[in-house]
Design an enzyme around this catalytic site. Structure first.
Site, PDB file in Angstrom:
ATOM      1  N   SER A 140       0.810  -1.218   0.000  1.00  0.00           N
ATOM      2  CA  SER A 140       0.000   0.000   0.000  1.00  0.00           C
ATOM      3  C   SER A 140       0.842   1.265   0.000  1.00  0.00           C
ATOM      4  CB  SER A 140      -0.945  -0.001   1.212  1.00  0.00           C
ATOM      5  OG  SER A 140      -1.840  -1.085   1.141  1.00  0.00           O
ATOM      6  N   HIS A 158       0.033   3.353   4.667  1.00  0.00           N
ATOM      7  CA  HIS A 158      -0.807   4.036   3.684  1.00  0.00           C
ATOM      8  C   HIS A 158      -0.551   5.546   3.712  1.00  0.00           C
ATOM      9  CE1 HIS A 158      -2.782   0.243   4.651  1.00  0.00           C
ATOM     10  NE2 HIS A 158      -3.518   0.339   3.548  1.00  0.00           N
TER      11      HIS A 158
END
EC number: 3.4.21.105
Length: 361
Positions: A235, A300
């Site tokens: 991610s 993220h």
């Protein structure tokens, strides 16, 4: 040719001689390249063209002075837009589609359309997806994805674990594991749909830099802000690419002519939000291996920060040298400072804060 059009060896060609040259040999050029040459002549108010700009153009290179002449001049692109051209083959339509998906200016889109040869192909994103995810998970682990409840989850030598942070390869190799099939699926879809077109336009070097910078920033962000958690998944790199692309679309909204751009942005944001929300929920969900928590979601956010800083600069100008951009050096310096800070943080902060880390797997 230089002695004929520049007898005094000044490094410049007069606009009149330049136009006569175009009239004489224009039929031999690609129509879009001829159009750019005419725009270059029209934009020049000094009555002369830099000979090196002409040489660069003919060899598929563009200098900063050439770009400034096109940008600052009163150019009018004389022929129809690339989108209106008919009779194109399937590969030509694909290249045109990629140009409109990623580039905000018509002159850049035509330049890319004429110069793209698919050599080399977008090998980085395809390789990192097929080899890193499917080959490793399918062949080495004998399963396509490791769930966080699988016995081998924490014992894998690739994921980042706070107790094993001295093993530096884990700050990169954690991308080869995913916490569930939905985690893997969303990352692969975003990575291929966004990463491959971006690599086709900007090249493997730029895209791999943004991707790897997002991956490293993701694991370092976890080690600084969520110190007791492991991390898995790609991610960080995926969010760096997607956020850079979306930010580039927003910054050049009027120039982006891609179809359904608002819908595409909405779908991308929904997918990212869903995956991020799932990561947050999983982080605070009771762990299958207490006292070790589930993977962190901070990777993220680290990827997003790289995307909207370094990534935007890398993708902002097609074929412009990064070392000529002031903002590039500013954001690169900030990134290096963050990496150095995180390294020292990992060396000293864990012992100073006397954290209770989960036991090593």
């Amino acid at each position: 040719l230089l002695s004929q059009f520049d007898p005094d060896n000044t490094g410049y060609i007069s606009t009149e001689k330049f136009r006569s040259l175009l009239q004489r040999h224009g039929s031999e050029l690609d129509p879009h390249k001829l159009e750019v040459l005419l725009a270059l002549a029209d934009s020049n108010s000094e009555g002369r063209i830099c000979y090196q700009d002409f040489v660069n153009l003919m060899s598929n290179k563009r200098s900063n002075s050439f770009r400034q002449a096109i940008l600052q001049g009163n150019r009018r692109l004389c022929s129809k837009a690339l989108l209106e051209e008919t009779g194109l083959s399937l590969s030509q339509r694909l290249i045109r589609h990629v140009a409109y998906e990623t580039l905000p200016r018509e002159i850049d889109r035509k330049w890319y359309y004429d110069s793209y040869t698919c050599c080399p192909p977008p090998w980085f994103m395809i390789t990192i997806t097929l080899v890193a995810f499917f080959l490793y998970n399918g062949v080495v682990l004998d399963r396509f994805v490791l769930q966080v409840t699988h016995p081998l989850y924490l014992k894998n030598t690739l994921l980042y674990h706070p107790q094993l942070r001295a093993q530096a390869w884990r700050y990169l190799t954690y991308i080869f594991m995913h916490a569930g099939i939905e985690h893997l699926g969303l990352n692969v879809v975003l990575q291929l749909l966004v990463g491959v077109p971006l690599e086709m336009v900007h090249g493997a070097a730029r895209i791999s830099f943004v991707y790897v910078a997002g991956v490293v920033a993701g694991s370092l962000a976890v080690s600084v802000a969520d110190m007791t958690a492991p991390v898995v998944g790609s991610s960080g790199g995926v969010y760096a690419l997607v956020s850079a692309h979306l930010a580039n679309i927003v910054m050049n909204w009027s120039g982006m002519k891609c179809q359904f751009k608002l819908l595409r942005m909405a779908v991308a944001l929904i997918c990212m939000s869903f995956e991020f929300g799932r990561a947050v929920w999983l982080r605070f969900h009771p762990s299958a291996y207490p006292p070790c928590p589930h993977p962190s979601f901070m990777a993220h956010l680290g990827g997003v920060m790289v995307g909207i800083t370094l990534g935007v600069i890398v993708l902002r100008n097609y074929e412009q040298r990064l070392q000529d951009q002031t903002l590039w050096w500013i954001f690169l310096s900030i990134y290096v400072i963050f990496v150095l800070f995180a390294i020292f943080w990992n060396i000293f902060a864990y012992s100073l804060l006397d954290l209770k880390l989960p036991p090593p797997p």
